[in-house]
Motif scaffolding. Structure first.
Motif, short mmCIF file in Angstrom:
data_model
loop_
_atom_site.label_atom_id
_atom_site.label_comp_id
_atom_site.label_asym_id
_atom_site.label_seq_id
_atom_site.Cartn_x
_atom_site.Cartn_y
_atom_site.Cartn_z
N ALA A 59 6.04 8.78 -0.80
CA ALA A 59 4.90 8.00 -0.31
C ALA A 59 5.16 7.38 1.05
O ALA A 59 6.31 7.16 1.44
N GLU A 60 4.08 7.08 1.74
CA GLU A 60 4.12 6.20 2.91
C GLU A 60 3.88 4.81 2.35
O GLU A 60 2.93 4.60 1.59
N VAL A 61 4.72 3.85 2.71
CA VAL A 61 4.64 2.51 2.14
C VAL A 61 4.48 1.47 3.23
O VAL A 61 5.24 1.46 4.21
N ARG B 222 -4.23 9.93 -2.52
CA ARG B 222 -3.99 9.01 -3.63
C ARG B 222 -3.26 7.78 -3.09
O ARG B 222 -2.26 7.91 -2.38
N THR B 223 -3.76 6.62 -3.49
CA THR B 223 -3.20 5.37 -2.95
C THR B 223 -3.10 4.33 -4.05
O THR B 223 -4.00 4.20 -4.88
N ALA B 224 -2.00 3.59 -4.03
CA ALA B 224 -1.81 2.44 -4.91
C ALA B 224 -1.79 1.18 -4.05
O ALA B 224 -1.13 1.15 -3.00
N LYS C 30 0.88 -1.17 0.00
CA LYS C 30 0.00 0.00 0.00
C LYS C 30 0.91 1.22 0.00
O LYS C 30 1.69 1.42 0.92
N ALA C 31 0.83 2.00 -1.06
CA ALA C 31 1.62 3.23 -1.17
C ALA C 31 0.66 4.41 -1.13
O ALA C 31 -0.17 4.57 -2.03
N THR C 32 0.77 5.20 -0.08
CA THR C 32 -0.06 6.40 0.07
C THR C 32 0.80 7.57 -0.37
O THR C 32 1.80 7.91 0.27
N LEU C 33 0.42 8.17 -1.50
CA LEU C 33 1.25 9.19 -2.12
C LEU C 33 1.10 10.54 -1.45
O LEU C 33 0.01 10.93 -1.03
N ASP C 34 2.21 11.24 -1.36
CA ASP C 34 2.21 12.61 -0.87
C ASP C 34 1.47 13.49 -1.88
O ASP C 34 1.77 13.44 -3.08
N THR C 35 0.52 14.27 -1.41
CA THR C 35 -0.31 15.07 -2.32
C THR C 35 0.51 16.08 -3.10
O THR C 35 0.38 16.19 -4.33
N GLU C 36 1.37 16.84 -2.44
CA GLU C 36 2.15 17.86 -3.15
C GLU C 36 3.09 17.24 -4.18
O GLU C 36 3.18 17.72 -5.31
N LYS C 37 3.78 16.16 -3.79
CA LYS C 37 4.72 15.52 -4.71
C LYS C 37 3.98 14.89 -5.89
O LYS C 37 4.42 15.00 -7.03
#
Length: 96
Positions: free
Chosen positions: A75-77, A48-50, A6-13
């Motif tokens: 991202a937070e992974v 946003r999440t993958a 689970k990769a939670t993406l940084d919004t700004e990046k």
């Protein structure tokens, strides 16, 4: 071993990657490397999440799999072992 990343993406990046047109290439490179059996994209907790399901052969694979998400998307992974229904049945049968 089947795992869920689970990769939670940084919004700004991720906004920066989308505006520059690089997000598709960055994500494609990660997916080409990981070769997931399933990949899902959406929002969880408003971010946003993958979600990627794939077979990890060796725990030493974690750095090359996770680092693109950290480095490119800030991202937070999370990586977690998971089972499908067949795996669960097999594991439950071992409890007896």
């Amino acid at each position: 071993m089947r795992v869920l990343l689970k990769a939670t993406l940084d919004t700004e990046k991720s906004n920066e990657l989308i505006r520059s047109g690089k997000m598709a290439d960055v994500m494609r490179e990660a997916l080409d490397h990981i070769k997931p059996e399933a990949a899902y994209f959406g929002t969880l907790g408003g971010r946003r999440t993958a979600l990627l399901v794939f077979d990890m052969q060796d725990s030493a694979d974690m750095p090359p799999i996770g680092e693109p998400f950290f480095l490119e998307m800030n991202a937070e992974v999370d990586v977690c072992p998971i089972m499908n229904a067949e795996d669960l049945g097999k594991g439950l049968s071992r409890l007896r």
